[in-house]
Motif scaffolding. Structure first.
Motif, short mmCIF file in Angstrom:
data_model
loop_
_atom_site.label_atom_id
_atom_site.label_comp_id
_atom_site.label_asym_id
_atom_site.label_seq_id
_atom_site.Cartn_x
_atom_site.Cartn_y
_atom_site.Cartn_z
N VAL A 166 0.81 -1.23 0.00
CA VAL A 166 0.00 0.00 0.00
C VAL A 166 0.84 1.28 0.00
CG1 VAL A 166 -1.98 -1.07 1.16
CG2 VAL A 166 -0.23 0.09 2.53
N CYS A 167 2.13 1.17 0.25
CA CYS A 167 2.95 2.40 0.31
C CYS A 167 2.88 3.11 -1.05
CB CYS A 167 4.40 2.09 0.67
SG CYS A 167 5.44 3.56 0.54
N PRO A 168 2.42 4.35 -1.08
CA PRO A 168 2.23 5.03 -2.38
C PRO A 168 3.54 5.34 -3.10
CG PRO A 168 1.68 6.52 -0.55
CD PRO A 168 1.95 5.18 0.06
N TYR A 169 4.67 5.29 -2.39
CA TYR A 169 5.93 5.71 -3.00
C TYR A 169 6.96 4.57 -3.09
CZ TYR A 169 3.55 9.97 -1.73
OH TYR A 169 2.59 10.94 -1.58
N GLY A 170 6.54 3.34 -2.83
CA GLY A 170 7.46 2.20 -2.96
C GLY A 170 8.63 2.28 -2.00
N ALA A 171 8.40 2.82 -0.79
CA ALA A 171 9.51 3.02 0.15
C ALA A 171 9.86 1.76 0.96
CB ALA A 171 9.17 4.16 1.12
N LEU A 172 8.94 0.79 0.99
CA LEU A 172 9.17 -0.40 1.81
C LEU A 172 9.50 -1.61 0.93
CD1 LEU A 172 6.21 0.16 4.29
CD2 LEU A 172 8.65 0.19 4.91
N ASN A 173 10.41 -2.44 1.43
CA ASN A 173 10.87 -3.58 0.62
C ASN A 173 10.19 -4.90 0.99
OD1 ASN A 173 12.63 -1.79 -0.58
ND2 ASN A 173 14.27 -2.21 0.89
N MET A 186 15.31 -2.63 4.71
CA MET A 186 13.85 -2.69 4.85
C MET A 186 13.15 -1.52 4.18
SD MET A 186 13.62 -3.50 8.93
CE MET A 186 11.89 -3.93 8.92
N PHE A 187 13.84 -0.38 4.13
CA PHE A 187 13.11 0.87 3.96
C PHE A 187 14.00 1.93 3.33
CE2 PHE A 187 12.07 4.88 6.41
CZ PHE A 187 10.83 5.12 5.82
N ASP A 188 13.45 2.69 2.37
CA ASP A 188 14.17 3.81 1.74
C ASP A 188 13.63 5.11 2.34
OD1 ASP A 188 14.98 5.89 0.09
OD2 ASP A 188 15.03 4.62 -1.69
N LYS A 191 12.67 8.08 -0.06
CA LYS A 191 11.41 7.96 -0.83
C LYS A 191 10.23 8.36 0.05
CE LYS A 191 12.48 4.41 -4.25
NZ LYS A 191 12.41 2.97 -4.54
N CYS A 192 10.25 7.91 1.31
CA CYS A 192 9.17 8.23 2.25
C CYS A 192 9.18 9.72 2.58
CB CYS A 192 9.32 7.38 3.52
SG CYS A 192 8.16 7.79 4.83
N ALA A 193 10.31 10.21 3.09
CA ALA A 193 10.35 11.59 3.60
C ALA A 193 10.14 12.62 2.48
CB ALA A 193 11.69 11.84 4.29
N ASN A 195 8.76 12.37 -0.56
CA ASN A 195 7.43 12.35 -1.18
C ASN A 195 6.34 12.82 -0.20
OD1 ASN A 195 7.73 11.34 -3.98
ND2 ASN A 195 8.71 9.62 -2.94
N CYS A 196 6.46 12.44 1.07
CA CYS A 196 5.46 12.89 2.06
C CYS A 196 5.52 14.41 2.21
CB CYS A 196 5.69 12.23 3.41
SG CYS A 196 5.26 10.49 3.43
N ALA A 197 6.74 14.96 2.31
CA ALA A 197 6.88 16.41 2.49
C ALA A 197 6.28 17.15 1.29
CB ALA A 197 8.35 16.76 2.67
N ILE A 210 4.30 13.17 7.37
CA ILE A 210 3.22 12.31 7.87
C ILE A 210 2.49 11.65 6.70
CG2 ILE A 210 2.93 13.53 10.06
CD1 ILE A 210 0.39 14.83 8.86
N CYS A 211 1.97 10.44 6.99
CA CYS A 211 1.29 9.67 5.95
C CYS A 211 0.55 8.53 6.64
CB CYS A 211 2.32 9.16 4.93
SG CYS A 211 1.76 7.81 3.89
N GLY A 212 1.29 7.43 6.91
CA GLY A 212 0.73 6.37 7.75
C GLY A 212 0.00 5.25 7.02
N GLN A 213 0.01 5.26 5.67
CA GLN A 213 -0.67 4.16 4.96
C GLN A 213 -0.11 2.80 5.40
OE1 GLN A 213 -3.37 4.84 2.61
NE2 GLN A 213 -3.05 6.49 4.05
N CYS A 214 1.18 2.76 5.72
CA CYS A 214 1.82 1.49 6.11
C CYS A 214 1.31 0.96 7.44
CB CYS A 214 3.34 1.66 6.15
SG CYS A 214 3.90 3.14 7.00
N PHE A 215 0.77 1.81 8.32
CA PHE A 215 0.19 1.25 9.55
C PHE A 215 -1.34 1.19 9.49
CE2 PHE A 215 0.76 5.74 11.16
CZ PHE A 215 -0.55 6.01 11.53
S1 SF4 Z 1 4.56 6.64 5.77
FE1 SF4 Z 1 3.62 6.48 3.72
S2 SF4 Z 1 5.33 6.84 2.31
FE2 SF4 Z 1 6.25 6.39 4.28
S3 SF4 Z 1 6.61 4.17 4.26
FE3 SF4 Z 1 4.59 4.47 5.20
S4 SF4 Z 1 3.16 4.30 3.49
FE4 SF4 Z 1 5.19 4.64 2.59
#
Ligand code: SF4
Ligand code: B12
Ligand code: SF4
Length: 227
Positions: A166-173, A186-188, A191-193, A195-197, A210-215
């Motif tokens: 579900v991560c919109p930016y492909g930040a998790l492996n 595990m994590f880029d 890509k997360c920081a 794109n979220c900013a 902030i985002c939180g799709q991963c949780f």
């Molecule tokens: S916070 Fe959003 S962009 Fe960052 S790893 Fe989680 S889902 Fe991906």
């Protein structure tokens, strides 16, 4: 009279903590502060539902309010332990130093996992049995003799890869955490920081990380949401 661990737990619960745990951090922390105190505050279910498609202004406000509440609770716990004659180092938001590579010297998650609050999921976040990943955390270090929990060294993600998917930016492996693993496996973080900013500057008017799709979509968080 109640023991120190029980009194501190009661104090932190009264301050709004939903989870409290104590950790032996003697191998992580140089010096005499060998006990970690970790606390977590859960995200309310309504707030969780409202960010299923992305961060909102309301979430930005909750993020700030909860950081302030965690700082207050951490300071109250520190004052209490000092009043009992112990040394304390509070890791409140004003004291935590972020390095340029978006890391800190003593990540809250490492202490919370040691304190038995949950495991580190493929989301690279603390996942708790009660609230999934929908918690914010704070910690302090002390020399007080508090009863340490068993660290949760075995993640309970199994074959799930929802957070990666579900991560919109492909930040998790989609890689399972293990002791000693490098975050980059595990994590880029860029890509997360980055794109979220960018997204949040456009959509909510502040370039917050902030985002939180991963949780939000983690099955353990969904269980809390339904419960
Ligand atoms: S916070 Fe959003 S962009 Fe960052 S790893 Fe989680 S889902 Fe991906
Ligand atoms: C810098 C930072 C970021 C950066 C980097 C994130 C990262 N994962 O490193 C950016 C800006 C990208 C970011 C994004 C987010 N963040 Co942030 N972030 C932080 C901060 C300030 C420091 C994290 C850090 O030092 N990372 C460095 C790396 C190396 O450490 P780590 O991943 O935390 O943990 C590693 C160690 O445990 C290590 N390890 C390896 N071997 C061993 C062995 C042992 C024995 C131990 C104990 C540990 C250990 O393994 C882990 C992975 O490599 C913390 C707050 C804090 N002070 O800790 C919040 C924090 C991690 N963020 C949080 C959140 C919620 C988010 C977001 C969801 C955004 C949001 N609020 O909507 C995203 C999620 C990104 C993700 N999937 O990880 C919460 C996490 C809550 C939780 N359930 O875990 C925290 C704890 C803030 C808080 N006060 O609650 N964040
Ligand atoms: S979404 Fe699945 S893989 Fe990711 S942290 Fe939750 S249980 Fe683990």
């Amino acid at each position: 009279m109640e023991d120190l661990g029980t009194r501190l737990r009661e104090l932190l619960t009264a301050e709004g903590a939903d989870l409290v745990g104590y950790a032996d951090v003697s191998d992580l922390v140089p010096g005499g502060l060998k006990t970690g105190v970790a606390m977590a505050m859960a995200m309310p279910r309504d707030m969780l539902r409202s960010i299923e498609d992305g961060a909102t202004r309301e979430y930005a406000q909750w993020y700030k309010d909860t950081n302030a509440a965690l700082d207050r609770a951490t300071k109250a716990a520190g004052d209490f332990l000092r009043s009992q004659g112990y040394a304390v180092e509070e890791h409140t938001t004003d004291k935590v130093v972020r390095r340029p590579d978006q890391s800190t010297e003593m990540p809250h998650k490492s202490i919370a996992m040691r304190a038995g609050l949950g495991w580190i999921g493929k989301s690279c976040l603390l996942v708790t049995p009660q609230y999934g990943g929908a918690v914010r955390i704070s910690v302090l270090l002390t020399d007080a003799p508090l009863p340490p929990a068993e660290p949760v060294l075995e993640p309970k993600c199994g074959s799930c890869t929802k957070c990666r998917d579900v991560c919109p930016y492909g930040a998790l492996n989609g890689v399972q955490w293990r002791p000693g693993i490098d975050r980059a496996e595990m994590f880029d973080y860029k890509k997360c920081a980055d794109n979220c900013a960018r997204r949040n500057a456009e959509v909510i008017g502040e370039g917050l990380f902030i985002c939180g799709q991963c949780f939000v979509h983690c099955p353990y968080t969904r269980k809390y949401l339904k419960g």
